[in-house]
Design a protein around this motif. Structure first.
Motif, PDB file in Angstrom:
ATOM      1  N   GLY A 191       1.542 -46.882 -86.831  1.00 31.68           N
ATOM      2  CA  GLY A 191       1.468 -47.087 -85.386  1.00 31.68           C
ATOM      3  C   GLY A 191       1.518 -48.518 -84.913  1.00 31.68           C
ATOM      4  N   ASP A 192       1.492 -49.495 -85.822  1.00 30.87           N
ATOM      5  CA  ASP A 192       1.499 -50.898 -85.383  1.00 30.87           C
ATOM      6  C   ASP A 192       2.861 -51.560 -85.575  1.00 30.87           C
ATOM      7  N   ALA A 200      10.906 -46.222 -75.990  1.00 30.27           N
ATOM      8  CA  ALA A 200       9.800 -45.954 -75.070  1.00 30.27           C
ATOM      9  C   ALA A 200       8.551 -46.648 -75.575  1.00 30.27           C
ATOM     10  N   LYS A 201       7.889 -47.383 -74.696  1.00 30.04           N
ATOM     11  CA  LYS A 201       6.749 -48.185 -75.113  1.00 30.04           C
ATOM     12  C   LYS A 201       5.716 -48.272 -74.003  1.00 30.04           C
ATOM     13  N   LEU A 214       4.566 -48.169 -79.455  1.00 29.13           N
ATOM     14  CA  LEU A 214       5.409 -46.982 -79.330  1.00 29.13           C
ATOM     15  C   LEU A 214       4.574 -45.808 -78.811  1.00 29.13           C
ATOM     16  N   THR A 215       5.167 -44.984 -77.989  1.00 26.79           N
ATOM     17  CA  THR A 215       4.435 -43.862 -77.392  1.00 26.79           C
ATOM     18  C   THR A 215       4.619 -42.549 -78.158  1.00 26.79           C
ATOM     19  N   THR A 253     -11.154 -40.952 -70.102  1.00 22.18           N
ATOM     20  CA  THR A 253     -10.937 -42.350 -69.698  1.00 22.18           C
ATOM     21  C   THR A 253     -10.058 -43.150 -70.662  1.00 22.18           C
ATOM     22  N   SER A 254      -9.697 -42.568 -71.798  1.00 17.04           N
ATOM     23  CA  SER A 254      -8.893 -43.326 -72.768  1.00 17.04           C
ATOM     24  C   SER A 254      -7.907 -42.421 -73.490  1.00 17.04           C
ATOM     25  N   SER A 255      -6.750 -42.973 -73.779  1.00 15.01           N
ATOM     26  CA  SER A 255      -5.697 -42.225 -74.470  1.00 15.01           C
ATOM     27  C   SER A 255      -5.870 -42.320 -75.980  1.00 15.01           C
TER      28      SER A 255
END
Length: 286
Positions: A191-192, A200-201, A214-215, A253-255
């Motif tokens: 993921g980094d 898409a970002k 990246l999403t 509150t957070s993804s």
């Protein structure tokens, strides 16, 4: 799984090196460190730039210490990866300790798929050993190398214990197919990575800087519903790691990306030398 006779011949120089005992391999790593850091200065400007911006509170002396430790670790990863060609399962279990295997075993019992939301932290290459510990079909998504010989070498290394490598461009389609076929699997995504300009970002604060992420992992989790897990390495000593899993959940509150970043940044700050500072992580600007 042993290498085939053809693979031994094709990758004979690396196969021969992998037969050496670990103490000898670490002597090779020490020599490699001198060449990579002292002689060639491999991406030294990138590493220094990343470290200075990530740790503005650190002195020049402290940054230099982290830098040297990082290059030592990077060279260790190189020889540890080559060792994968011949290392035994018995030796792997001595060198890689899973601190909380019950987390993944519980998902395995429930036949729930797992999305291993990993990073270039610790020895990420040793995630290919997970099929030894967990009886679940495992896949990892990678960017093929332009050099065909080395691309095949890395595939041979990564697939030796049962992981199936899938080109990243086929990753999303593969995961959707797995979902449609109701398969219980473990997929590994790094993921980094630095996104390409057209990908898409989403921009997030990470290590004191606005950073593009990246999403894909978030979209995959939303659409297919796997358990999302962050694997965190701790280096006990040379060639010996502990691996602890953390659930990454979306909250009100957070993804998932937000919580992944928190876990990764916490890990980096505890052991900064274990992250891949030579990666051009911030080559994009918002």
């Amino acid at each position: 799984m042993k290498l085939t006779h053809i693979a031994r011949l094709k990758f004979f120089p690396f196969y021969l090196i992998s037969l050496l005992p670990m103490p000898i391999l670490y002597l090779i790593s020490d020599v490699l460190y001198i060449i990579v850091y002292k002689v060639v200065s491999y991406r030294e400007k990138v590493v220094r730039y990343n470290l200075v911006n990530a740790f503005p509170e650190r002195t020049g002396y402290e940054i230099n210490i982290i830098e040297k430790k990082f290059y030592h670790h990077l060279c260790d990863i190189a020889v540890e990866a080559i060792k994968t060609l011949t290392i035994s399962e018995k030796e792997i279990k001595k060198r890689l300790i899973i601190r909380n295997p019950e987390l993944l075993l519980d998902f395995q019992k429930k036949h729930q798929s797992i999305l291993m939301y990993a990073a270039h932290q610790g020895n990420w290459e040793w995630l290919v050993y997970l099929p030894i510990y967990f009886q679940i079909p495992s896949y990892t998504f990678y960017k093929p190398l332009k050099n065909g010989y080395f691309n095949e070498l890395f595939l041979t290394i990564r697939e030796r214990f049962g992981v199936k490598c899938i080109a990243a461009k086929k990753g999303y389609r593969t995961i959707i197919r797995q979902k449609n076929e109701n398969l219980s699997v473990m997929n590994c995504i790094i993921g980094d990575q630095s996104p390409k300009r057209k990908q898409a970002k989403i921009w997030k604060e990470f290590m004191n800087r606005e950073t593009a992420f990246l999403t894909g992992a978030e979209k995959i989790a939303d659409r297919t519903g796997p358990a999302v897990v962050f694997p965190n390495f701790r280096k006990i000593k040379r060639g010996h790691y502990e691996l602890q899993f953390h659930i990454v959940e979306k909250t009100e509150t957070s993804s998932i990306i937000d919580n992944y970043i928190k876990l990764l940044e916490s890990s980096i700050r505890k052991s900064p030398e274990l992250w891949l500072w030579s990666h051009k992580r911030w080559k994009l600007s918002s």
